[in-house]
Scaffold this motif. Structure first.
Motif, PDB file in Angstrom:
ATOM      1  N   ASP A 282     -35.223  50.273 -38.261  1.00  0.00           N
ATOM      2  CA  ASP A 282     -36.167  49.165 -38.403  1.00  0.00           C
ATOM      3  C   ASP A 282     -36.070  48.544 -39.789  1.00  0.00           C
TER       4      ASP A 282
ATOM      5  N   TYR B 257     -33.225  46.059 -39.915  1.00  0.00           N
ATOM      6  CA  TYR B 257     -33.534  44.778 -39.270  1.00  0.00           C
ATOM      7  C   TYR B 257     -34.465  43.941 -40.150  1.00  0.00           C
ATOM      8  N   SER B 258     -35.426  44.592 -40.785  1.00  0.00           N
ATOM      9  CA  SER B 258     -36.350  43.876 -41.661  1.00  0.00           C
ATOM     10  C   SER B 258     -35.614  43.261 -42.853  1.00  0.00           C
TER      11      SER B 258
ATOM     12  N   LYS C  87     -33.416  40.396 -41.700  1.00  0.00           N
ATOM     13  CA  LYS C  87     -34.219  39.192 -41.471  1.00  0.00           C
ATOM     14  C   LYS C  87     -34.474  38.455 -42.780  1.00  0.00           C
TER      15      LYS C  87
ATOM     16  N   ARG D 233     -33.060  40.965 -30.753  1.00  0.00           N
ATOM     17  CA  ARG D 233     -34.067  41.260 -31.780  1.00  0.00           C
ATOM     18  C   ARG D 233     -33.742  40.504 -33.056  1.00  0.00           C
ATOM     19  N   TYR D 234     -32.489  40.525 -33.448  1.00  0.00           N
ATOM     20  CA  TYR D 234     -32.073  39.801 -34.647  1.00  0.00           C
ATOM     21  C   TYR D 234     -32.353  38.313 -34.505  1.00  0.00           C
TER      22      TYR D 234
ATOM     23  N   ARG E 286     -34.627  36.846 -32.616  1.00  0.00           N
ATOM     24  CA  ARG E 286     -36.071  36.622 -32.634  1.00  0.00           C
ATOM     25  C   ARG E 286     -36.632  36.762 -34.042  1.00  0.00           C
ATOM     26  N   GLU E 287     -36.283  37.834 -34.736  1.00  0.00           N
ATOM     27  CA  GLU E 287     -36.866  38.108 -36.040  1.00  0.00           C
ATOM     28  C   GLU E 287     -36.317  37.188 -37.131  1.00  0.00           C
ATOM     29  N   SER E 288     -35.063  36.792 -37.002  1.00  0.00           N
ATOM     30  CA  SER E 288     -34.449  35.970 -38.043  1.00  0.00           C
ATOM     31  C   SER E 288     -34.497  34.486 -37.719  1.00  0.00           C
TER      32      SER E 288
END
Length: 194
Positions: A134, A137-138, A141, A178-179, A181-183
């Motif tokens: 996690d 990914y943070s 982002k 996920r990447y 969506r988050e980025s």
């Protein structure tokens, strides 16, 4: 890790969780070429081992090849990505984004050869077969947002997409949706998603 900002040369400004570790494995981009492609990689040295100094030492041409038998196969290689994101989310920068890092090798994107010329490379500390953290990914982002604020990036691909017969990273454990969506990447800028 919010608040990341690149200076005019493309170095991250001082920030908690960021380490600058300049590498000699870079050179100037071709005249009038700006980075438009972001390339995601993975790396672990020795393979499957995390947290040691080997990746930084490798990208700075200081690797102790005798510290592990597998490392001998890297002798003579001179490579570096612009960034490494460790398992705990720490970002290490090796090359200014205005310069060409030697990360992609023989590669092609949309019929354009030599992706190093027009790309920025990010290594994730990991393997093709283990989930990413996690914290990674943070950090990815935050770094992606800083890069998009500084450069006119129009696409992102894995190393596996630009060198498909040679490379497999970041591999099936990297969650592209996920990447995205988050980025806040538009899906058309991502590789085809299964």
């Amino acid at each position: 890790m919010s608040g990341l900002v690149l200076d005019r040369q493309g170095w991250l400004r001082p920030h908690a969780g960021v380490l600058l570790a300049p590498s000699p494995n870079c050179d100037a981009r071709p005249r009038s070429v700006e980075p438009t492609l972001l390339v995601i990689h993975n790396i672990s040295l020795p393979p499957g081992q995390f947290g040691g100094p080997e990746i930084v030492d490798f990208f700075q041409n200081r690797l102790d090849y005798s510290s592990h038998p597998w490392l001998e196969c890297l002798r003579g290689m001179t490579v570096a990505a612009h960034f490494l994101i460790r398992r705990d989310g720490q970002i290490v920068q090796f090359v200014a984004t205005g310069d060409r890092a030697w990360h992609a090798g023989v590669s092609s994107f949309k019929g354009r050869e030599r992706c190093n010329d027009f790309s920025i490379g990010i290594e994730l500390e990991g393997t093709d077969t283990e989930p990413y953290c996690d914290e990674q990914y943070s950090a990815l982002k935050s770094l992606t947002r800083a890069l998009r604020a500084r450069h006119n990036l129009s696409a992102v691909r894995g190393h596996e997409h630009i060198a498909p017969k040679r490379k497999t990273d970041p591999g099936p454990k990297f969650h592209w949706r996920r990447y995205a969506r988050e980025s806040q990447w538009l899906l058309r800028e991502l590789p085809p998603l299964a």
